[in-house]
Design a protein around this motif. Structure first.
Motif, PDB file in Angstrom:
ATOM      1  N   LEU A   1       5.282   0.616 -16.757  1.00 52.11           N
ATOM      2  CA  LEU A   1       5.697   0.385 -15.372  1.00 52.11           C
ATOM      3  C   LEU A   1       7.152  -0.053 -15.273  1.00 52.11           C
ATOM      4  O   LEU A   1       7.906   0.464 -14.447  1.00 52.11           O
ATOM      5  CB  LEU A   1       4.792  -0.655 -14.702  1.00 52.11           C
TER       6      LEU A   1
ATOM      7  N   VAL B   1       2.482   1.672  -3.466  1.00 53.06           N
ATOM      8  CA  VAL B   1       1.502   2.112  -4.469  1.00 53.06           C
ATOM      9  C   VAL B   1       1.143   3.577  -4.256  1.00 53.06           C
ATOM     10  O   VAL B   1       1.050   4.349  -5.227  1.00 53.06           O
ATOM     11  CB  VAL B   1       0.248   1.208  -4.446  1.00 53.06           C
ATOM     12  N   GLU B   2       0.957   3.999  -2.999  1.00 50.89           N
ATOM     13  CA  GLU B   2       0.634   5.394  -2.702  1.00 50.89           C
ATOM     14  C   GLU B   2       1.738   6.341  -3.154  1.00 50.89           C
ATOM     15  O   GLU B   2       1.465   7.447  -3.624  1.00 50.89           O
ATOM     16  CB  GLU B   2       0.380   5.580  -1.214  1.00 50.89           C
TER      17      GLU B   2
ATOM     18  N   TRP C   1       4.392   8.273 -10.979  1.00 48.10           N
ATOM     19  CA  TRP C   1       4.229   7.665 -12.300  1.00 48.10           C
ATOM     20  C   TRP C   1       3.307   8.499 -13.177  1.00 48.10           C
ATOM     21  O   TRP C   1       3.465   8.556 -14.387  1.00 48.10           O
ATOM     22  CB  TRP C   1       3.731   6.236 -12.145  1.00 48.10           C
ATOM     23  N   GLN C   2       2.330   9.169 -12.575  1.00 48.80           N
ATOM     24  CA  GLN C   2       1.431  10.033 -13.343  1.00 48.80           C
ATOM     25  C   GLN C   2       2.169  11.200 -13.990  1.00 48.80           C
ATOM     26  O   GLN C   2       1.728  11.729 -15.005  1.00 48.80           O
ATOM     27  CB  GLN C   2       0.309  10.573 -12.451  1.00 48.80           C
TER      28      GLN C   2
ATOM     29  N   LEU D   1       4.127   5.508  -5.507  1.00 46.73           N
ATOM     30  CA  LEU D   1       4.385   5.269  -6.922  1.00 46.73           C
ATOM     31  C   LEU D   1       3.359   5.950  -7.824  1.00 46.73           C
ATOM     32  O   LEU D   1       3.713   6.513  -8.862  1.00 46.73           O
ATOM     33  CB  LEU D   1       4.395   3.756  -7.172  1.00 46.73           C
ATOM     34  N   HIS D   2       2.109   5.940  -7.409  1.00 44.63           N
ATOM     35  CA  HIS D   2       1.025   6.449  -8.256  1.00 44.63           C
ATOM     36  C   HIS D   2       1.223   7.900  -8.698  1.00 44.63           C
ATOM     37  O   HIS D   2       1.224   8.181  -9.905  1.00 44.63           O
ATOM     38  CB  HIS D   2      -0.321   6.251  -7.553  1.00 44.63           C
ATOM     39  N   PRO D   3       1.405   8.858  -7.789  1.00 47.53           N
ATOM     40  CA  PRO D   3       1.558  10.250  -8.247  1.00 47.53           C
ATOM     41  C   PRO D   3       2.853  10.480  -9.032  1.00 47.53           C
ATOM     42  O   PRO D   3       2.877  11.288  -9.967  1.00 47.53           O
ATOM     43  CB  PRO D   3       1.533  11.075  -6.958  1.00 47.53           C
TER      44      PRO D   3
ATOM     45  N   ASN E   1       0.828  -1.210   0.000  1.00 43.64           N
ATOM     46  CA  ASN E   1       0.000   0.000   0.000  1.00 43.64           C
ATOM     47  C   ASN E   1       0.859   1.255   0.000  1.00 43.64           C
ATOM     48  O   ASN E   1       0.579   2.214  -0.729  1.00 43.64           O
ATOM     49  CB  ASN E   1      -0.949   0.011   1.185  1.00 43.64           C
TER      50      ASN E   1
END
Length: 89
Positions: free
Chosen positions: A25, A10-11, A17-18, A13-15, A7
């Motif tokens: 990936l 992912v929290e 990667w955007q 990585l998400h912003p 978690n």
């Protein structure tokens, strides 16, 4: 890897990667590994490397590593006295 680590990764990585939507990936993970100074194969890249790099990415080189700030003391004497239990929280 524990569920909370997934978690957290992912929290973080998400912003990040955007901001690089043109990369898939694996390409993005390779870029993060290179930025972090990791030189091994991608299958040896640990979640710790990714998490700490993503936390520190974009920060000043002299900033403290997250997780160590709570133990930081301004002077050595205070650090020793706190470590020996003479100074309580």
């Amino acid at each position: 890897m524990k569920c909370h680590r997934v978690n957290e990764l992912v929290e973080l990585l998400h912003p990040a990667w955007q901001q690089e939507p043109d990369l898939n990936l694996v390409q993005f993970l390779q870029k993060l590994a290179q930025e972090a100074g990791y030189q091994g194969n991608l299958n040896g890249l640990t979640d710790d490397i990714l998490i700490y790099h993503l936390k520190m990415r974009g920060s000043d080189k002299t900033d403290a590593i997250p997780g160590l700030v709570k133990d930081y003391e301004e002077d050595f004497k205070t650090a020793i006295l706190r470590a020996r239990g003479i100074i309580k929280e």
